[in-house]
Design an enzyme around this catalytic site. Structure first.
Site: not given
Length: 260
Positions: A12-14
């Site tokens: 999961v990344c932003t």
């Protein structure tokens, strides 16, 4: 082997790419990993994220005594998840959740039924060989890959930024920065930007609130640094392509903190 293909499995990344009033582009990303892969009850965090933090390295890739590109990576990891080609473009990659996911592409590749590229090897190839924002955009949108993905790309002139939404076989959408319409930044997490994120995993809204609160004054790295740190966050990378500045920070989220 598993260490070098983990991005096809689950992360999961932003990522945020933004333009300041002078037309300079800045690019930031959180690399989050380890959800549901072992909870550390002593430290109230995810065990894999704890193991990865000490392996974070900044690397300059050099050819003929000249830096070709810079990257934040993990020691022993040969693909690229975050990188900057000074003066030309910046690039990050986020996983895209889909039922037609990377596990299918990897299985087909093992069985000899598919000929796509591993995502992090494609990004490394682009960072090594692409010579312009447009060339990198073309390669990232058209190359067949093993897993769905978001490629977040920033160039070196006003308006040169986009989020490329990919399935395994095709480009589904290219979301371009449009300062003429007041859109001076793009935020991408792990959901299609035209759809609402899961309510229990809405990292998009806090990131947008952070950007809107700062206004279009992102001429300092520290404006982008605070956004959305989670217990899964291993590092935050900050890039300014025009200035050739590349920095990264190990991140922790002291308890109490959202686990995802």
């Amino acid at each position: 082997l598993l260490y070098n293909i983990f991005y096809e499995i689950f992360t999961v990344c932003t990522s945020v790419v933004a333009e300041d009033p002078s037309g300079k582009l800045y690019h930031a990303r959180n690399l989050d990993f380890g959800l549901l892969l072992g909870w550390d009850v002593k430290n109230n965090t995810w065990a894999v994220a704890e193991l990865l933090r000490p392996l974070v390295v900044n690397v300059n890739f050099v050819r003929n005594n000249k830096t070709v590109f810079m990257s934040t990576s993990f020691a022993g990891y040969v693909g690229m998840l975050t990188g900057m080609k000074p003066g030309i473009f910046t690039l990050t990659m986020n996983e895209r959740y889909s039922l037609d996911g990377g596990y299918i592409g990897v299985l087909e590749w093992i069985l000899g039924k598919r000929d796509g590229m591993w995502m992090s090897f494609l990004t490394r190839n682009v960072l090594e060989n692409a010579t312009s924002y447009e060339e990198s955009k073309n390669l990232l949108s058209k190359t067949k890959i093993l897993a769905p993905a978001y490629f977040i790309l920033g160039g070196n002139k006003s308006g040169d930024a986009c989020v490329i939404t990919r399935s395994r076989n095709s480009c589904l959408n290219i979301w371009d920065l449009d300062t003429n319409q007041g859109q001076w930044y793009l935020v991408e997490t792990n959901y299609d930007h035209w759809k609402a994120p899961l309510p229990i995993d809405d990292r998009r809204t806090p990131a947008m609130k952070c950007m809107n609160a700062s206004g279009q004054k992102v001429n300092c790295f520290m404006t982008l640094l605070p956004f959305v740190s989670l217990q899964l966050t291993t590092y935050t990378a900050l890039m300014s392509v025009s200035d050739g500045k590349f920095e990264s920070y190990l991140r922790t989220c002291p308890d109490p903190c959202m686990p995802w």
